[in-house]
Design an enzyme around this catalytic site. Structure first.
Site, short mmCIF file in Angstrom:
data_model
loop_
_atom_site.label_atom_id
_atom_site.label_comp_id
_atom_site.label_asym_id
_atom_site.label_seq_id
_atom_site.Cartn_x
_atom_site.Cartn_y
_atom_site.Cartn_z
N ASP A 39 3.32 2.30 7.83
CA ASP A 39 2.34 1.25 7.61
C ASP A 39 2.86 0.07 6.82
O ASP A 39 2.07 -0.67 6.24
CB ASP A 39 1.07 1.82 6.94
CG ASP A 39 0.26 2.67 7.90
OD1 ASP A 39 0.25 2.34 9.10
OD2 ASP A 39 -0.35 3.65 7.47
N ARG A 73 -0.11 8.98 0.84
CA ARG A 73 -0.82 9.05 2.14
C ARG A 73 -0.12 8.20 3.20
O ARG A 73 -0.33 8.41 4.40
CB ARG A 73 -2.28 8.62 1.98
CG ARG A 73 -2.45 7.18 1.55
CD ARG A 73 -3.90 6.74 1.35
NE ARG A 73 -3.89 5.42 0.72
CZ ARG A 73 -3.80 5.21 -0.58
NH1 ARG A 73 -3.80 6.22 -1.42
NH2 ARG A 73 -3.73 3.99 -1.08
N ASN A 74 0.69 7.21 2.78
CA ASN A 74 1.39 6.34 3.72
C ASN A 74 2.87 6.65 3.86
O ASN A 74 3.63 5.84 4.39
CB ASN A 74 1.20 4.87 3.31
CG ASN A 74 -0.21 4.39 3.58
OD1 ASN A 74 -0.87 4.88 4.50
ND2 ASN A 74 -0.70 3.48 2.76
N ASP A 77 0.85 -1.21 0.00
CA ASP A 77 0.00 0.00 0.00
C ASP A 77 0.87 1.24 0.00
O ASP A 77 0.66 2.18 0.77
CB ASP A 77 -0.94 -0.03 1.20
CG ASP A 77 -2.08 0.99 1.08
OD1 ASP A 77 -2.21 1.63 0.01
OD2 ASP A 77 -2.82 1.16 2.06
#
Ligand code: ADE
Length: 343
Positions: A222, A204-205, A200
């Site tokens: 993450d 945003r991560n 992912d």
């Protein structure tokens, strides 16, 4: 109240190497929430730490479960902890500093490095040019150095009025963009060396922090959601969560095969996010349109003002066949800051 839930399901035994006294933590504010988890900013009682011969930064991010969580969420957080312990430290990842798993009945915490500038996506969007920006009270005015450091205060919110589009803002020039990509490639090369597949990778991560020498540094967050440390390929079972298809390689979407090469595809999308100051990829396409678009061999288009050499790197990340994509080590070498002269 903050300590508002209990972990009733799992009782990890104390790992003295990692276990921290939860009395060190004084809550400051929330940093973010997911479906079952949340992250809070805490300040660390330095006197108490020193007495117990622990060294922790003044501020840390604490990841925990929300009050309403499933058994699966507990298991996932334990797995995340194990993967973070296993990964070890690197400057371009959000490092694990410690855990609070004891005593049984108290909430379970992962103590993480705090990244003071928040997510890369928000950081990029906050540095977009906007018609009102020169007089905006929310950001410092442009400074002589084009590098960065237009810091914004804690609790800063992105003005909704900032329009999508445009390019060079005062804080973020092309060289900084390439440095951002380089940091991320470096962190991913490290994770790849540990056989950790992120699955992912997206702006945003990525979190933005200040390094010891006061420069901006990108930190991959993450990655603890990654699985399978032994096999190079990860066959993902769909567990009902949202799937970030617009960042995903075709083989990850259509065959559920995740690998470092599919992370490289996602990295190409992150590079595109950086060069567009966090536009939303394939915003105009719905789910089915997107699947057709990608299956037909189409790709994101060249961002405005993006040098051909940089777009070429993106296109390499988006090769249909995973084995023709560059490695993160290749990307780290290719993303050398270039001069401002047009290529
Ligand atoms: N949001 C989620 N994790 C964070 C962290 N480690 N630092 C800052 N903001 C965060």
């Amino acid at each position: 109240s903050i300590d508002d839930h209990e972990t009733d399901y799992i009782f990890p035994t104390a790992d003295p190497q990692w276990e921290l006294n939860r009395d060190y933590l004084q809550w400051v504010r929330g940093l973010g929430e997911g479906e079952f988890g949340k992250v809070k900013l805490a300040s660390v009682d330095q006197n108490l730490c020193a007495r117990e011969r622990r060294i922790l930064p003044r501020r840390v991010a604490v990841k925990m479960l929300k009050t309403q969580h499933t058994d699966t969420a507990v298991v996932e957080l334990v797995k995340e902890m194990e993967i973070m312990k296993y990964a070890g430290n690197h400057p371009n990842i959000v490092n694990l500093l410690g855990v609070c798993t004891q005593p049984h009945g108290k909430p379970f915490y992962l103590i993480l490095e705090y990244a003071e500038y928040g997510s890369l996506k928000e950081f990029l969007q906050a540095h977009r040019p906007s018609p009102i920006s020169p007089t905006s009270p929310l950001l410092d005015p442009p400074v002589a150095s084009p590098s960065l450091m237009n810091t914004f205060p804690e609790g800063y919110e992105i003005p909704l009025s900032m329009k999508d589009g445009g390019f060079i803002s005062w804080g973020i020039d092309l060289n900084l963009m390439l440095e951002m990509g380089r940091d991320i490639a470096c962190g991913m090369a490290f994770l790849t060396s540990k056989n950790i597949v992120h699955r992912d990778l997206a702006a945003r991560n990525i979190l933005v922090a200040k390094s010891e020498d006061q420069k901006l540094i990108m930190k991959i967050a993450d990655f603890g959601l990654a699985r399978d440390l032994t096999s190079k390929l990860y066959y993902r079972k769909i567990t009902g969560g949202k799937v970030p298809i617009k960042w995903m390689a075709p083989e990850a979407i259509f065959e559920r095969v995740h690998s470092s090469a599919s992370d490289v595809w996602s990295f190409g999308v992150v590079l595109w996010e950086i060069l567009t100051l966090a536009k939303s990829p394939h915003k105009e396409l719905d789910y089915d349109q997107f699947l057709h678009f990608i299956a037909a061999g189409n790709r994101l288009s060249q961002p405005f003002n993006c040098p051909d050499s940089v777009y070429k790197i993106m296109l390499q990340c988006w090769k249909e066949d995973p084995k023709f994509r560059p490695s993160f080590n290749d990307l780290y070498k290719d993303l050398i800051p270039i001069s401002h002269t047009k290529d």
